[in-house]
Design an enzyme around this catalytic site. Structure first.
Site, short mmCIF file in Angstrom:
data_model
loop_
_atom_site.label_atom_id
_atom_site.label_comp_id
_atom_site.label_asym_id
_atom_site.label_seq_id
_atom_site.Cartn_x
_atom_site.Cartn_y
_atom_site.Cartn_z
N THR A 177 29.24 30.22 5.97
CA THR A 177 27.88 30.55 5.56
C THR A 177 27.38 29.60 4.47
O THR A 177 28.19 29.03 3.75
CB THR A 177 27.91 32.00 5.02
OG1 THR A 177 28.15 32.86 6.11
CG2 THR A 177 26.65 32.41 4.31
N ARG A 205 25.84 42.88 15.43
CA ARG A 205 26.45 43.08 14.10
C ARG A 205 25.64 42.36 13.03
O ARG A 205 25.24 41.22 13.19
CB ARG A 205 27.88 42.56 14.13
CG ARG A 205 28.61 42.63 12.78
CD ARG A 205 28.53 41.31 12.04
NE ARG A 205 29.43 41.28 10.87
CZ ARG A 205 29.43 40.32 9.97
NH1 ARG A 205 28.61 39.31 10.07
NH2 ARG A 205 30.26 40.36 8.96
N VAL A 206 25.41 43.02 11.93
CA VAL A 206 24.71 42.40 10.80
C VAL A 206 25.68 42.34 9.62
O VAL A 206 26.34 43.33 9.29
CB VAL A 206 23.47 43.23 10.41
CG1 VAL A 206 22.77 42.61 9.20
CG2 VAL A 206 22.51 43.31 11.58
N GLY A 229 31.68 35.46 2.50
CA GLY A 229 32.97 36.11 2.67
C GLY A 229 32.88 37.15 3.76
O GLY A 229 31.94 37.14 4.56
N1 ASP Z 1 29.28 36.81 4.86
C1 ASP Z 1 29.06 36.32 6.20
C2 ASP Z 1 29.05 37.46 7.17
O1 ASP Z 1 29.82 38.37 7.02
C3 ASP Z 1 30.10 35.36 6.63
C4 ASP Z 1 30.27 34.20 5.72
O2 ASP Z 1 30.15 34.32 4.52
O3 ASP Z 1 30.56 33.11 6.24
O4 ASP Z 1 28.27 37.42 8.08
#
Ligand code: ASP
Length: 310
Positions: A177, A205-206, A229
């Protein structure tokens, strides 16, 4: 007046041993470019919202990160993206979730904030809004990446039968992300986050990234936060707002609040990841409890950092 910006390109099990020099160089170059785009805006007296959006667009357009171009595949082989942005000046915010084919999800979240009467738009409704305001769209192939496809195949297999394999996949865990936080010369804070989510996530999914208070938060009285995360755990811990609340109600410093949430509260429930944070005085913190986090910061006090590992 101090000003500054911090960005991230995801956290997770990022080990020096599994990285080539060439790949590391590519990541460093991409982070540096995004950082300097955002910083240049602040330096010219531009707003923190502009700096955050522009830095994130640069990361979304880069195939290396899991946002925009290069977003991960969900369990149906599609790219469903989430993004959000918040302006600490008036607590205005915009978020989008489960959107497909929008070239720069962060710009759509900003448009929701500034051009709609809503805060959060999802799926087809969000896409229709994007079309109405003429934001650029791209084909499915534009977002595809061979490496992400391979990751998806592995994750699918792991989900199916092979527990051992599952462990291995988990070892490779990487949350790519992207996000940015900034303080401008007028004392305004802003935060933004953009993601493709997690590989092989259930369609629909969110994660935390588009959720104001979980993955993103900004308040001129406290700080601006962007998280990365394992989203489910970040939602349950209301991470971004929690840091602001600790500062607002308990008078903790940014550093103390970050430590409390990232190193204690999240760790206690197995919430792997990290965040970037800047407070109203321009102090910057980049805490994470995972092996690594792609991160960079630049402040008007002369400090600049680009780092990946612990
Ligand atoms: N936090 C993001 C999610 O759960 C994933 C990420 O941080 O890469 O969608």
């Amino acid at each position: 007046m101090n000003f500054g910006i911090a960005i991230h390109g995801g956290a997770g099990t990022i080990l020096r041993s599994s990285m080539t020099e060439e790949k590391e160089q590519q990541y460093t170059t991409a982070l540096k470019a995004a950082l300097h785009i955002g910083y240049a805006i602040l330096e010219k007296g531009g707003s923190s919202v502009d700096a955050v959006e522009s830095a994130i667009i640069s990361l979304e357009d880069c195939l290396l990160f899991n946002a925009g171009k290069g977003a991960v595949f969900n369990n149906k082989g599609a790219h469903e993206m989430d993004a959000s942005i918040m302006n600490g000046k008036d607590l205005s915010a915009g978020a989008v979730s489960l959107i497909k084919n929008v070239k720069n999800p962060v710009s759509l979240s900003r448009a929701v904030m500034e051009k709609s009467e809503h805060v959060f738009l999802c799926g087809e409704g969000a896409e229709e809004f994007a079309k109405k305001i003429n934001l650029p769209f791209e084909t499915d192939e534009y977002f595809d990446d061979a490496f992400r496809f391979e990751q998806w195949q592995q994750a699918k297999e792991a989900d199916g039968t092979f527990l051992d394999h599952n462990v291995q996949t988990q070892g490779d865990k990487k949350f790519g992300t992207v996000g940015a936080v900034a303080l401008d010369i007028n004392g305004n804070l802003a935060a933004g986050t953009s993601t493709g989510g997690m590989t092989n996530k259930k369609f629909g999914r969110v994660g935390d990234s588009p959720i104001i208070g979980a993955g993103t938060y900004a308040n001129n009285n406290t700080c601006a936060i962007s998280c990365t995360g394992h989203g489910e755990l970040f939602i349950r811990s209301v991470v971004a707002y929690d840091i602001s609340a600790l500062m607002e109600y308990k008078s903790l410093s940014l550093k103390e609040a970050c430590n409390e949430v990232v190193m204690k509260k999240l760790v206690a429930i197995g919430g792997e990841g990290g965040l970037i944070a800047i407070d109203k005085n321009g102090n910057i913190e980049l805490p994470f409890n995972s092996e690594g986090m792609y991160r960079a910061m630049k402040s008007s006090n002369g400090k600049e950092l680009i780092a990946i590992y612990k």
